[in-house]
Structures are given as C-alpha cells and as structure tokens.
Design a protein around this motif. Structure first.
Motif, PDB file in Angstrom:
ATOM      1  N   LEU A  83      34.695  65.052  10.683  1.00  0.00           N
ATOM      2  CA  LEU A  83      34.238  64.173   9.921  1.00  0.00           C
ATOM      3  C   LEU A  83      32.670  64.514   9.688  1.00  0.00           C
ATOM      4  N   THR A  84      32.174  65.257   8.631  1.00  0.00           N
ATOM      5  CA  THR A  84      30.960  65.153   8.519  1.00  0.00           C
ATOM      6  C   THR A  84      30.130  63.760   7.908  1.00  0.00           C
ATOM      7  N   LEU A  92      36.063  64.075   5.647  1.00  0.00           N
ATOM      8  CA  LEU A  92      36.904  63.687   6.207  1.00  0.00           C
ATOM      9  C   LEU A  92      37.699  64.447   5.716  1.00  0.00           C
ATOM     10  N   VAL A  93      38.091  65.740   6.395  1.00  0.00           N
ATOM     11  CA  VAL A  93      38.546  66.836   5.918  1.00  0.00           C
ATOM     12  C   VAL A  93      39.750  67.266   7.326  1.00  0.00           C
ATOM     13  N   ARG A  94      41.422  66.772   6.694  1.00  0.00           N
ATOM     14  CA  ARG A  94      42.006  67.327   8.091  1.00  0.00           C
ATOM     15  C   ARG A  94      42.827  68.298   7.809  1.00  0.00           C
ATOM     16  N   GLU A 134      41.422  53.932   2.325  1.00  0.00           N
ATOM     17  CA  GLU A 134      41.485  54.446   3.337  1.00  0.00           C
ATOM     18  C   GLU A 134      42.601  55.037   3.894  1.00  0.00           C
ATOM     19  N   VAL A 135      41.704  55.938   5.368  1.00  0.00           N
ATOM     20  CA  VAL A 135      42.455  56.580   6.069  1.00  0.00           C
ATOM     21  C   VAL A 135      42.233  56.926   7.192  1.00  0.00           C
ATOM     22  N   GLU A 136      43.110  57.358   7.817  1.00  0.00           N
ATOM     23  CA  GLU A 136      43.433  57.382   9.374  1.00  0.00           C
ATOM     24  C   GLU A 136      42.440  58.349  10.312  1.00  0.00           C
ATOM     25  N   LEU A 137      41.560  58.058  11.317  1.00  0.00           N
ATOM     26  CA  LEU A 137      41.382  59.224  12.162  1.00  0.00           C
ATOM     27  C   LEU A 137      41.539  58.877  13.592  1.00  0.00           C
ATOM     28  N   GLY A 138      41.807  60.655  14.296  1.00  0.00           N
ATOM     29  CA  GLY A 138      42.189  59.981  15.095  1.00  0.00           C
ATOM     30  C   GLY A 138      43.586  59.432  15.886  1.00  0.00           C
ATOM     31  N   ALA A 139      44.484  60.125  14.914  1.00  0.00           N
ATOM     32  CA  ALA A 139      45.576  59.206  14.951  1.00  0.00           C
ATOM     33  C   ALA A 139      46.331  59.328  16.665  1.00  0.00           C
ATOM     34  N   PHE A 140      45.988  61.055  16.243  1.00  0.00           N
ATOM     35  CA  PHE A 140      46.473  61.137  18.269  1.00  0.00           C
ATOM     36  C   PHE A 140      45.796  60.827  19.045  1.00  0.00           C
TER      37      PHE A 140
END
Length: 161
Positions: A83-84, A92-94, A134-140
């Motif tokens: 995340l920048t 956000l680049v996943r 909408e995007v998820e962040l850190g689901a893990f």
C-alpha cells in the motif's frame, strides 16, 4: 507483526503486508526429516524380509504426500500486499499466489478505511473504499493485527490529507 511501514521517501509512505507462517522453511526440513526417521522405525523390524518391499512404497508415498502438501501450502500463501500513500493518491498492489497481480488506486482525499464486524470472510474485515471498487486489505492478518492496522492506517491517512 506480519506488516511493516517502510521508511518514508519524500512524501510517500509504504505499507508492506504478508501472511504469517507458523512453519518456516527450516522447520519444514526438520519436520520432514523427523517424519522420515519415525517411518523408519516400523521398517527396522522387517529389514531383510520381503515385507520391507511391500511397505516401503506406501511409506515413501506418505512422506512425499506430506512434502507436497506443505509445498502447496507455501505456494498458496505467497501473498504480498503493498500500500502506497501519497498526498494525492493511494495505491494498493496485491501479489497473489502463482503470480496473480491486482492493482487499485484512489484519491487520498476520498479513501475510507472500513471495518466490517460481520459479513466478511473474517472478523473485523478491513476494506478500502474510495475508488472504482471496494478492496480488502490484510484478510490474512489476525483479528488483533487488523484492528491495529485499521487504527494506524486511519492515523496516517488523516495526516496525509
């Protein structure tokens, strides 16, 4: 914690997230070695008899299956999120398993961090909203890590605006 804020460069802040690994590679080697050693215990009673050749393929297949399953687990957990934050844009680049890449960008002013208590795949599900989707962040991450990340990210976004 399986995330860290990298040192800021100019007015850019970067967050690096990755899944926690309870069994590192070195531990996997020890586990496979210990399993092989334990599989040799029953074989020691049949050394020199034809029964050895009947049991050996199945024991080797069990050992190879354990190795394959652990390797598959490592490949599936090769997830990295970057995340920048800049004054005018959030990116956000996943990097997902097997080389899959997903990008998301939005204006910093409109980005909102949202925590979903229920309804998500995990408790305290974090999402970023403000762009085309909408995007998820850190689901893990664990529940506590997601709560800490939410607070930290809200503070940094507030400071960037």
């Amino acid at each position: 914690m399986p995330y860290e804020w990298l040192p800021p460069q100019d007015d850019t802040q970067r967050l690096h997230l990755w899944p926690y690994r309870s069994l590192p590679r070195r531990g996997m080697v020890w586990f496979i070695g210990a399993t092989a050693g334990l599989l040799l215990v029953p074989l020691s009673a049949v050394i020199g008899s034809p029964v050895l050749w009947g049991l050996l393929p199945f024991l080797l297949l069990a050992l190879l299956s354990i190795w394959w399953a652990l390797e598959r687990s490592y490949r599936d957990a090769e997830i990295v999120e970057d995340l920048t934050l800049t004054a005018d844009q959030v990116t956000l680049v996943r990097h997902g398993p097997r080389g899959k890449r997903q990008d998301w960008q939005a204006n910093t002013h409109w980005v909102q961090v949202e925590r979903h208590e229920t309804g998500g795949p995990v408790k305290h599900y974090l999402t970023l909203r403000g762009g085309p989707r909408e995007v998820e962040l850190g689901a893990f991450l664990t529940e506590d890590e997601r709560l800490a990340l939410e607070w930290d990210l809200r503070q940094r976004l507030r400071a960037m605006r």
